[in-house]
Design a protein around this motif. Sequence first.
Motif, short mmCIF file in Angstrom:
data_model
loop_
_atom_site.label_atom_id
_atom_site.label_comp_id
_atom_site.label_asym_id
_atom_site.label_seq_id
_atom_site.Cartn_x
_atom_site.Cartn_y
_atom_site.Cartn_z
N TYR A 104 48.18 52.14 37.01
CA TYR A 104 48.91 50.88 36.87
C TYR A 104 48.36 50.06 35.72
CZ TYR A 104 50.63 51.91 41.58
OH TYR A 104 51.22 52.50 42.68
N LEU A 105 49.23 49.22 35.16
CA LEU A 105 48.83 48.25 34.16
C LEU A 105 49.14 46.86 34.71
CD1 LEU A 105 49.39 48.44 30.30
CD2 LEU A 105 49.46 46.28 31.54
N PHE A 106 48.10 46.09 34.98
CA PHE A 106 48.25 44.72 35.46
C PHE A 106 48.33 43.79 34.26
CE2 PHE A 106 46.21 44.63 40.00
CZ PHE A 106 47.04 45.66 40.40
N GLY A 107 49.39 42.99 34.19
CA GLY A 107 49.48 41.93 33.20
C GLY A 107 49.00 40.64 33.86
N PHE A 108 47.86 40.13 33.41
CA PHE A 108 47.25 38.96 34.05
C PHE A 108 47.67 37.69 33.32
CE2 PHE A 108 44.04 35.93 35.20
CZ PHE A 108 43.67 36.26 36.49
N GLU A 220 52.86 52.23 35.96
CA GLU A 220 53.69 51.16 36.52
C GLU A 220 53.11 49.80 36.14
OE1 GLU A 220 54.72 51.63 40.60
OE2 GLU A 220 55.78 53.53 40.21
N LEU A 221 54.01 48.88 35.80
CA LEU A 221 53.63 47.54 35.39
C LEU A 221 53.58 46.61 36.59
CD1 LEU A 221 55.79 47.17 32.16
CD2 LEU A 221 53.31 46.93 32.25
N VAL A 222 52.54 45.79 36.65
CA VAL A 222 52.41 44.84 37.76
C VAL A 222 52.10 43.46 37.20
CG1 VAL A 222 51.18 44.26 39.88
CG2 VAL A 222 51.52 46.67 39.26
N PRO A 280 40.90 25.41 43.49
CA PRO A 280 41.15 26.76 44.01
C PRO A 280 41.93 27.62 43.03
CG PRO A 280 42.55 25.14 45.10
CD PRO A 280 41.57 24.37 44.28
N ILE A 281 41.53 28.89 42.94
CA ILE A 281 42.24 29.88 42.13
C ILE A 281 42.85 30.90 43.09
CG2 ILE A 281 42.02 31.67 40.36
CD1 ILE A 281 39.55 30.19 39.32
N ASN A 282 44.16 30.98 43.10
CA ASN A 282 44.87 31.92 43.96
C ASN A 282 45.59 32.94 43.08
OD1 ASN A 282 44.58 30.71 46.83
ND2 ASN A 282 45.22 28.96 45.59
N THR A 283 45.04 34.14 43.03
CA THR A 283 45.56 35.18 42.16
C THR A 283 46.50 36.07 42.94
OG1 THR A 283 43.50 35.16 40.89
CG2 THR A 283 44.95 37.06 40.60
N VAL A 284 47.79 36.01 42.61
CA VAL A 284 48.82 36.75 43.33
C VAL A 284 49.23 37.99 42.54
CG1 VAL A 284 51.07 36.62 44.47
CG2 VAL A 284 49.65 34.56 44.28
N VAL A 285 49.09 39.15 43.17
CA VAL A 285 49.45 40.42 42.54
C VAL A 285 50.87 40.78 42.95
CG1 VAL A 285 48.85 42.86 42.28
CG2 VAL A 285 47.04 41.16 42.62
N GLY A 286 51.77 40.90 41.98
CA GLY A 286 53.17 41.16 42.27
C GLY A 286 53.48 42.61 42.61
N GLU A 287 54.76 42.88 42.71
CA GLU A 287 55.22 44.23 43.04
C GLU A 287 55.30 45.08 41.77
OE1 GLU A 287 58.86 44.17 45.18
OE2 GLU A 287 58.11 42.83 46.75
#
Length: 335
Positions: A104-108, A220-222, A280-287
């Motif tokens: 996977y490739l996570f775009g942050f 896959e892109l996330v 607070p830092i809330n990091t949400v990982v998408g589909e």
Amino acid sequence: MKVEFAPLSIPWRRRAQTAAVSQWVFSFLALAQCCCGIFIILLLGDYWFISVFYVLWLYLDWETPQTGGRRSEWVRNWTVWKYFKEYFPIQLIKTSDLDPSKNYLFGFHPHGVLVAGAFGNVCTEYTGFKELFPGMTPYLHTLPFWFRCPFFREYILCAGLVSASKKSVSHVLSNKKGGNIAVIVIGGARESLDARPGSLTLNILKKKGFIEIALKHGAELVPVFSFGENELFKQIANPKGSRLRALQESLRKLVGFTLPLFHGRGIFQYSFGLMPYRKPINTVVGEPITVKQNLNPTLEEIDQLHEKYLQELQKLFDSNKEKYGIPEHESLTFD
């Protein structure tokens, strides 16, 4: 200006959290320079042979940042990172399972000033990444420049950082067994210049290299959005067209990175300093976005997938923004 000092009655745990973040800020802003200074002092002094042997080591180890790095579970599990995570605090939120047989490739997003969310979630073991995504190994990609700094490079390699070069990303995504995640902070240094409380501007419209490499490897892109990242520091006004912005952009083009003129709180007082605010830092990982491998994608195919990615990123933001204090009428701006 009236200075608001921290009360003496603060619990030791909060003091430990502050100490943990202060050393991280120092590492980000000054440790590389200190390491270079130590290298020069050793080279010019009685222990010159240490620097000479290290240069030999660099020659032999030069490709490591581009071939998966050299992470140390011991470093990633240092107790200091537990207090680092608690300071803000940082939370990692999963919205979908990942298949460990795929890469996977996570775009942050967003970059923020010092990328605290990406570091806390990917380079330490205290936000539960392994538990949320079993069988997956994340690699945070950063500027190749930092791996040219003697001694400092060994430290960041141990944390799991690798080069952001195409060769490095390709190495991570080419694992035939799957289970690798290339984490790229898409906006880069340019986006950091817009990192201030309330900012929702992402530098992404011209960023298509990550799309091309995902296509070539069938990764896959996330999309990943870190709510609160831009709330950690205030920044001196630098609107586009200003002299300060022009100077910052010139520095970025010259050396590949730039540093916003930011400020936050201090270690023993809350009025000024280089410490981030306790937000607070809330990091949400998408589909994941399904990507069919294409070794020679056309510009049209890259543009189509890029547009799909933007849509999914906007969807991820819109479906989560109210949970993390962003008004319903607010929306992302793609620059």
